[in-house]
Motif scaffolding. Structure first.
Motif, mmCIF file in Angstrom:
data_model
loop_
_atom_site.group_PDB
_atom_site.id
_atom_site.type_symbol
_atom_site.label_atom_id
_atom_site.label_comp_id
_atom_site.label_asym_id
_atom_site.label_seq_id
_atom_site.Cartn_x
_atom_site.Cartn_y
_atom_site.Cartn_z
ATOM 1 N N ALA A 4 -47.842 5.672 99.137
ATOM 2 C CA ALA A 4 -46.491 6.012 99.575
ATOM 3 C C ALA A 4 -46.448 6.319 101.064
ATOM 4 O O ALA A 4 -47.422 6.790 101.654
ATOM 5 N N ILE A 5 -45.303 6.041 101.646
ATOM 6 C CA ILE A 5 -44.974 6.435 103.016
ATOM 7 C C ILE A 5 -44.036 7.628 102.937
ATOM 8 O O ILE A 5 -43.023 7.596 102.232
ATOM 9 N N LYS A 6 -44.386 8.683 103.676
ATOM 10 C CA LYS A 6 -43.533 9.868 103.746
ATOM 11 C C LYS A 6 -42.789 9.867 105.073
ATOM 12 O O LYS A 6 -43.386 9.670 106.135
ATOM 13 N N SER A 7 -41.469 10.077 105.017
ATOM 14 C CA SER A 7 -40.681 10.129 106.245
ATOM 15 C C SER A 7 -39.357 10.836 105.992
ATOM 16 O O SER A 7 -38.819 10.806 104.887
ATOM 17 N N SER A 8 -38.827 11.436 107.045
ATOM 18 C CA SER A 8 -37.498 12.047 106.981
ATOM 19 C C SER A 8 -36.413 11.061 107.382
ATOM 20 O O SER A 8 -35.227 11.396 107.360
ATOM 21 N N GLN A 9 -36.809 9.826 107.754
ATOM 22 C CA GLN A 9 -35.832 8.820 108.209
ATOM 23 C C GLN A 9 -36.170 7.443 107.620
ATOM 24 O O GLN A 9 -36.667 6.568 108.316
ATOM 25 N N ILE A 10 -35.933 7.266 106.348
ATOM 26 C CA ILE A 10 -36.154 5.980 105.692
ATOM 27 C C ILE A 10 -34.803 5.275 105.591
ATOM 28 O O ILE A 10 -33.870 5.789 104.984
ATOM 29 N N VAL A 11 -34.704 4.115 106.204
ATOM 30 C CA VAL A 11 -33.419 3.434 106.375
ATOM 31 C C VAL A 11 -33.155 2.481 105.216
ATOM 32 O O VAL A 11 -33.805 1.438 105.088
ATOM 33 N N VAL A 16 -29.612 6.856 105.373
ATOM 34 C CA VAL A 16 -30.963 7.198 105.803
ATOM 35 C C VAL A 16 -31.412 8.392 104.971
ATOM 36 O O VAL A 16 -30.735 9.425 104.933
ATOM 37 N N LYS A 17 -32.566 8.257 104.294
ATOM 38 C CA LYS A 17 -33.017 9.278 103.358
ATOM 39 C C LYS A 17 -34.335 9.896 103.802
ATOM 40 O O LYS A 17 -35.114 9.281 104.540
ATOM 41 N N SER A 18 -34.580 11.073 103.302
ATOM 42 C CA SER A 18 -35.849 11.767 103.510
ATOM 43 C C SER A 18 -36.596 11.815 102.191
ATOM 44 O O SER A 18 -36.034 12.205 101.161
ATOM 45 N N SER A 33 -38.161 11.762 95.832
ATOM 46 C CA SER A 33 -38.092 12.991 96.637
ATOM 47 C C SER A 33 -39.431 13.711 96.684
ATOM 48 O O SER A 33 -39.670 14.546 97.563
ATOM 49 N N SER A 34 -40.328 13.396 95.736
ATOM 50 C CA SER A 34 -41.684 13.955 95.750
ATOM 51 C C SER A 34 -42.641 12.901 95.208
ATOM 52 O O SER A 34 -42.224 11.978 94.500
ATOM 53 N N TYR A 35 -43.925 13.040 95.543
ATOM 54 C CA TYR A 35 -44.901 12.036 95.120
ATOM 55 C C TYR A 35 -46.290 12.641 95.124
ATOM 56 O O TYR A 35 -46.674 13.365 96.056
ATOM 57 N N ASP A 44 -41.900 12.286 111.065
ATOM 58 C CA ASP A 44 -40.895 12.310 112.120
ATOM 59 C C ASP A 44 -40.513 10.915 112.625
ATOM 60 O O ASP A 44 -39.752 10.791 113.589
ATOM 61 N N GLN A 45 -41.046 9.884 111.981
ATOM 62 C CA GLN A 45 -40.807 8.522 112.457
ATOM 63 C C GLN A 45 -39.723 7.828 111.630
ATOM 64 O O GLN A 45 -39.339 8.277 110.556
ATOM 65 N N ILE A 46 -39.247 6.718 112.162
ATOM 66 C CA ILE A 46 -38.229 5.903 111.496
ATOM 67 C C ILE A 46 -38.927 4.824 110.664
ATOM 68 O O ILE A 46 -39.810 4.127 111.161
ATOM 69 N N ILE A 47 -38.528 4.688 109.421
ATOM 70 C CA ILE A 47 -39.050 3.654 108.529
ATOM 71 C C ILE A 47 -37.906 2.703 108.202
ATOM 72 O O ILE A 47 -36.881 3.126 107.657
ATOM 73 N N MET A 48 -38.065 1.448 108.558
ATOM 74 C CA MET A 48 -36.991 0.507 108.290
ATOM 75 C C MET A 48 -37.537 -0.863 107.901
ATOM 76 O O MET A 48 -38.728 -1.139 108.093
ATOM 77 N N PRO A 49 -36.684 -1.718 107.332
ATOM 78 C CA PRO A 49 -37.169 -3.047 106.921
ATOM 79 C C PRO A 49 -37.555 -3.890 108.128
ATOM 80 O O PRO A 49 -36.974 -3.754 109.214
ATOM 81 N N GLY A 50 -38.551 -4.760 107.942
ATOM 82 C CA GLY A 50 -38.966 -5.656 109.010
ATOM 83 C C GLY A 50 -37.848 -6.588 109.433
ATOM 84 O O GLY A 50 -36.981 -6.954 108.642
ATOM 85 N N PHE A 51 -37.880 -6.970 110.700
ATOM 86 C CA PHE A 51 -36.883 -7.904 111.212
ATOM 87 C C PHE A 51 -37.153 -9.312 110.672
ATOM 88 O O PHE A 51 -38.310 -9.702 110.466
ATOM 89 N N ILE A 52 -36.083 -10.073 110.482
ATOM 90 C CA ILE A 52 -36.177 -11.449 110.002
ATOM 91 C C ILE A 52 -35.498 -12.350 111.023
ATOM 92 O O ILE A 52 -34.300 -12.209 111.279
#
Length: 399
Positions: A4-11, A16-18, A33-35, A44-52
């Motif tokens: 799992a990836i943990k982040s407060s900014q998952i797009v 945007v979810k934590s 919400s837990s894992y 503290d980083q932004i997690i978002m889908p890869g660009f296409i």
């Protein structure tokens, strides 16, 4: 293996979810919400889908449209991850027919053999030409244009083993409406580009043949006039069709031109692309004059690229060194950074115009374009200045 990836900014598409983004077997398993398990902490980083990128001829050390080889695609895929691009359509140009057919076969070979370890995934082919109008060639080759033909397309797609996902054409040419209808019935995106069409001709293509996209908006198309709205007027007027914009350098189109189109299209129908060509991988002995940058590119036999400026000055670059050539063209990430302050919904807008909309046009929404459950784990890790920190292609770390 699950992690799992943990982040407060998952797009995600709508917010945007934590929490925790769980990956299993190259795909996104879900959000929690837990894992309990293996966690990579990007709190503290932004997690978002890869660009296409649905319109790219070359990048870095590879140029598909000028080399036409699986090797060029391999080099592109490895270099594109450094720009945040995790999937793309290998884009051809109006080239000699033998070369074009060779390129399509090579692309099919690569698509069917590449793995996530290769980097960005080639998810299909975008044919930009040879069915375009000689009045608006741009950087295309006039002597390689062909008459529009359903049978001609069928031959191309047979060689490509069904991997053609998008075609740029001039719908006003003879046979344009018929070919557009034929392609759209196969769910292939058809984009108006390199076209001298009138507003009425584009209207017919949209209403009668389901034309659904425009290639490099503003460029290489009939412009806007208040009595003849042209192609530019049509792409602005019809809200239900997509419009792509290439490299946001301020050279190809002015920032204000982007803003006008964005206000009309919004996140729903705007698409970012690069239209990069991969200057470093042109065949040895090639010369290319870039009429916007006022530079001549000469590929040397010794593996160096010579850049000649209008004032007579020049420089030479080692084409095997990605760090040396990466700034020859503007990357996808740099375009995102350039437009980000002017987007309506911040990171949600980026995810829509750089990932979700391109995935739809490439016909791959079922597995790419967002971080929803079941999608490929194509993931970017960015800092709050949108600098790229890490890339995952189908769950495999790339940089």
């Amino acid at each position: 293996m699950e992690w799992a990836i943990k982040s407060s900014q998952i797009v995600f598409p709508d917010e945007v979810k934590s929490g925790y983004l769980v990956i299993s077997n190259e795909r996104i398993q879900g959000f929690y919400s837990s894992y309990q398990g293996k966690i990579i902490d990007y709190t503290d980083q932004i997690i978002m889908p890869g660009f296409i990128d649905i319109h790219i001829h070359g990048w870095g050390r590879g140029s598909f449209s000028h080399k036409g080889s699986s090797g060029a695609l391999s080099r592109m895929s490895k270099d594109l991850v450094h720009t945040g691009t995790t999937a793309y359509l290998a884009t051809s140009g109006a080239m000699a027919n033998d070369f074009l057919e060779y390129s399509l076969a090579q692309a099919a070979d690569y698509i069917e053999s590449a793995t996530p370890d290769n980097g960005a995934e080639v998810v299909g082919i975008h044919m930009e030409g040879p069915y375009i109008n000689s009045e608006y060639l741009g950087m295309q080759s006039a002597d390689s244009l062909q008459l529009l033909s359903i049978s001609g397309f069928d031959k191309f797609n047979q060689i490509a083993r069904g991997h053609i996902r998008s075609m740029t054409l001039a719908p006003e040419l003879e046979g344009g409406l018929e070919l557009t209808k034929y392609l759209r019935k196969q769910n292939i995106t058809v984009a108006a580009g390199h076209t001298a069409a009138t507003f009425d001709e584009i209207t017919r293509a949209i209403k009668e043949a389901d034309l659904n996209h425009f290639t490099h908006s503003y460029s290489a198309m009939r412009g806007f006039h208040h009595r003849e709205l042209g192609v530019v007027g049509a792409l602005m007027y019809y809200q239900d069709v997509f419009a792509e914009v290439a490299k946001q350098t301020g050279i190809t189109i002015k920032p204000e031109a982007f803003d006008i189109l964005y206000r009309l299209k919004t996140d729903n129908k705007m698409v970012l692309t690069t239209d990069c060509v991969g200057f470093a991988d042109f065949p040895a002995g090639s010369e290319f004059y870039h009429y916007l940058r006022k530079q001549k590119f000469k590929t040397q036999e010794n593996g160096y690229l010579r850049l000649e400026n209008s004032d007579g000055s020049y420089s030479e670059i080692d084409t095997s060194n990605y760090e040396a050539i990466k700034n020859l063209e503007m990357s996808f990430l740099e375009s995102v950074q350039a437009v980000f302050p002017r987007l309506d919904n911040g990171l949600l807008s980026v995810a829509r115009i750089a990932s979700e909309n391109p995935a739809y046009l490439a016909g791959i929404s079922a597995r790419k374009g967002s971080l929803n459950s079941g999608k490929d784990a194509d993931i970017l890790v960015l800092d709050n200045q949108l600098n790229l920190l890490q890339v995952y292609c189908r769950g495999i770390k790339q940089i």
